[in-house]
Design a protein around this motif. Sequence first.
Motif, PDB file in Angstrom:
ATOM      1  N   ILE A   1      53.135 -52.341  47.401  1.00  0.00           N
ATOM      2  CA  ILE A   1      53.017 -53.214  48.575  1.00  0.00           C
ATOM      3  C   ILE A   1      54.399 -53.521  49.134  1.00  0.00           C
ATOM      4  CG2 ILE A   1      52.318 -55.510  49.355  1.00  0.00           C
ATOM      5  CD1 ILE A   1      50.063 -55.379  47.295  1.00  0.00           C
ATOM      6  N   THR A   2      55.375 -53.714  48.240  1.00  0.00           N
ATOM      7  CA  THR A   2      56.742 -53.971  48.676  1.00  0.00           C
ATOM      8  C   THR A   2      57.311 -52.760  49.408  1.00  0.00           C
ATOM      9  OG1 THR A   2      57.122 -55.456  46.799  1.00  0.00           O
ATOM     10  CG2 THR A   2      59.063 -54.612  47.919  1.00  0.00           C
ATOM     11  N   LEU A   3      57.061 -51.564  48.878  1.00  0.00           N
ATOM     12  CA  LEU A   3      57.494 -50.344  49.556  1.00  0.00           C
ATOM     13  C   LEU A   3      56.815 -50.201  50.918  1.00  0.00           C
ATOM     14  CD1 LEU A   3      57.602 -47.637  46.726  1.00  0.00           C
ATOM     15  CD2 LEU A   3      59.506 -48.338  48.193  1.00  0.00           C
ATOM     16  N   HIS A   4      55.544 -50.560  50.964  1.00  0.00           N
ATOM     17  CA  HIS A   4      54.808 -50.488  52.231  1.00  0.00           C
ATOM     18  C   HIS A   4      55.439 -51.412  53.261  1.00  0.00           C
ATOM     19  CE1 HIS A   4      50.904 -51.067  54.650  1.00  0.00           C
ATOM     20  NE2 HIS A   4      51.335 -49.842  54.872  1.00  0.00           N
ATOM     21  N   ARG A   5      55.806 -52.606  52.840  1.00  0.00           N
ATOM     22  CA  ARG A   5      56.463 -53.543  53.751  1.00  0.00           C
ATOM     23  C   ARG A   5      57.824 -53.004  54.189  1.00  0.00           C
ATOM     24  NH1 ARG A   5      56.833 -58.406  50.774  1.00  0.00           N
ATOM     25  NH2 ARG A   5      58.924 -57.826  50.115  1.00  0.00           N
ATOM     26  N   HIS A   6      58.534 -52.381  53.245  1.00  0.00           N
ATOM     27  CA  HIS A   6      59.837 -51.782  53.542  1.00  0.00           C
ATOM     28  C   HIS A   6      59.710 -50.718  54.624  1.00  0.00           C
ATOM     29  CE1 HIS A   6      63.704 -49.787  52.837  1.00  0.00           C
ATOM     30  NE2 HIS A   6      63.037 -48.656  52.685  1.00  0.00           N
ATOM     31  N   TYR A   7      58.715 -49.850  54.501  1.00  0.00           N
ATOM     32  CA  TYR A   7      58.535 -48.790  55.476  1.00  0.00           C
ATOM     33  C   TYR A   7      57.973 -49.338  56.795  1.00  0.00           C
ATOM     34  CZ  TYR A   7      59.787 -44.968  52.375  1.00  0.00           C
ATOM     35  OH  TYR A   7      60.488 -44.102  51.569  1.00  0.00           O
ATOM     36  N   ALA A   8      57.232 -50.427  56.743  1.00  0.00           N
ATOM     37  CA  ALA A   8      56.788 -51.077  57.982  1.00  0.00           C
ATOM     38  C   ALA A   8      57.992 -51.628  58.733  1.00  0.00           C
ATOM     39  CB  ALA A   8      55.786 -52.186  57.673  1.00  0.00           C
ATOM     40  N   HIS A   9      58.918 -52.216  57.997  1.00  0.00           N
ATOM     41  CA  HIS A   9      60.159 -52.702  58.600  1.00  0.00           C
ATOM     42  C   HIS A   9      60.942 -51.542  59.204  1.00  0.00           C
ATOM     43  CE1 HIS A   9      64.110 -54.364  59.121  1.00  0.00           C
ATOM     44  NE2 HIS A   9      64.603 -53.688  58.099  1.00  0.00           N
ATOM     45  N   LYS A  10      60.975 -50.392  58.504  1.00  0.00           N
ATOM     46  CA  LYS A  10      61.650 -49.215  59.040  1.00  0.00           C
ATOM     47  C   LYS A  10      61.005 -48.761  60.345  1.00  0.00           C
ATOM     48  CE  LYS A  10      64.820 -48.344  55.909  1.00  0.00           C
ATOM     49  NZ  LYS A  10      66.260 -48.488  56.252  1.00  0.00           N
TER      50      LYS A  10
ATOM     51  N   ALA B   1      47.333 -45.183  56.501  1.00  0.00           N
ATOM     52  CA  ALA B   1      46.706 -44.486  55.376  1.00  0.00           C
ATOM     53  C   ALA B   1      47.077 -45.152  54.053  1.00  0.00           C
ATOM     54  CB  ALA B   1      47.120 -43.017  55.367  1.00  0.00           C
ATOM     55  N   ILE B   2      48.339 -45.533  53.922  1.00  0.00           N
ATOM     56  CA  ILE B   2      48.782 -46.215  52.699  1.00  0.00           C
ATOM     57  C   ILE B   2      48.065 -47.547  52.547  1.00  0.00           C
ATOM     58  CG2 ILE B   2      50.752 -47.367  51.608  1.00  0.00           C
ATOM     59  CD1 ILE B   2      52.515 -45.147  52.783  1.00  0.00           C
ATOM     60  N   SER B   3      47.923 -48.267  53.637  1.00  0.00           N
ATOM     61  CA  SER B   3      47.219 -49.546  53.601  1.00  0.00           C
ATOM     62  C   SER B   3      45.796 -49.372  53.104  1.00  0.00           C
ATOM     63  CB  SER B   3      47.219 -50.177  55.004  1.00  0.00           C
ATOM     64  OG  SER B   3      46.521 -51.407  54.998  1.00  0.00           O
ATOM     65  N   CYS B   4      45.134 -48.338  53.591  1.00  0.00           N
ATOM     66  CA  CYS B   4      43.750 -48.069  53.177  1.00  0.00           C
ATOM     67  C   CYS B   4      43.681 -47.735  51.687  1.00  0.00           C
ATOM     68  CB  CYS B   4      43.183 -46.925  54.007  1.00  0.00           C
ATOM     69  SG  CYS B   4      41.451 -46.531  53.647  1.00  0.00           S
ATOM     70  N   LEU B   5      44.607 -46.919  51.199  1.00  0.00           N
ATOM     71  CA  LEU B   5      44.626 -46.548  49.790  1.00  0.00           C
ATOM     72  C   LEU B   5      44.885 -47.752  48.896  1.00  0.00           C
ATOM     73  CD1 LEU B   5      46.629 -43.186  49.988  1.00  0.00           C
ATOM     74  CD2 LEU B   5      44.233 -43.451  49.294  1.00  0.00           C
ATOM     75  N   LEU B   6      45.817 -48.589  49.296  1.00  0.00           N
ATOM     76  CA  LEU B   6      46.145 -49.765  48.487  1.00  0.00           C
ATOM     77  C   LEU B   6      44.983 -50.747  48.432  1.00  0.00           C
ATOM     78  CD1 LEU B   6      49.862 -50.483  49.523  1.00  0.00           C
ATOM     79  CD2 LEU B   6      49.013 -49.380  47.448  1.00  0.00           C
ATOM     80  N   GLU B   7      44.285 -50.893  49.542  1.00  0.00           N
ATOM     81  CA  GLU B   7      43.145 -51.812  49.573  1.00  0.00           C
ATOM     82  C   GLU B   7      42.031 -51.368  48.633  1.00  0.00           C
ATOM     83  OE1 GLU B   7      42.035 -52.028  53.627  1.00  0.00           O
ATOM     84  OE2 GLU B   7      43.661 -53.413  54.191  1.00  0.00           O
TER      85      GLU B   7
END
Length: 239
Positions: A166-175, A58-64
């Motif tokens: 985007i950095t936070l998104h990557r952080h949570y993807a890593h989590k 969902a975050i990816s869609c919003l950011l795009e």
Amino acid sequence: MYQSDMKLNHQITQYVEMQVQRLKSSAVESGVEMVLPHHQGREVMRDILQQYLSGLKAISCLLEHGYVAQTRGIFQTLGDDYEDIIFLSLPSLDGELTSLHKAYLKGVSSEHCEACYSPITRCEIRSTIKQAKTINHNVFQIYPKKQALQVLRPQGDKPCSSTLAITLHRHYAHKALLLTMLTAKVSGEDEVMRACLNYRAHLEISDELVWQRDIEEHQVAPATMNNPQDEPEKYATAL
């Protein structure tokens, strides 16, 4: 850079989702009935992990589409899901099913509480995690959500930072990768755990992913960041 970062985040999410499906398929094939609290906890962990992945998408869609500010609430939910999964892993790791865990599992399985993600307080969950001795706290760090998300709040005429989002998104993807390893460990799925560990090592070696420090650098003074004690240990040592 924006597209390449988003592509990497998407790749990590896709990989984690594939491993989560392996966990679910293995549970179905084993035919183990979730009648014991420990088994029920594993099932709930997998469900929350699936919900976590939906949040990442969902975050990816919003950011795009440029809706940066709208991601804050979902990031908040991801943080809660992250804590819940760690909390639910503790009985299997230390062999103790506490009264808080019993209350949590009873609440999420109750027909009258289908919308309740947590029948116990967030403070109780966080306190239990902080006191746990079976979790490597250098790896499974609990970050103050207000501190991490405050930077996504618009300040006057200054818009939210899409780069930071985007950095936070990557952080949570890593989590998500860490949570999948933990869920696999609790479920006894060593192959999934090793696959995630190897994938994380690949990301680190290729130098395409900056680890948890890239979040902290937006928040912590340089003098604090240069303290060697603040560096997280490698996850491999925690297992």
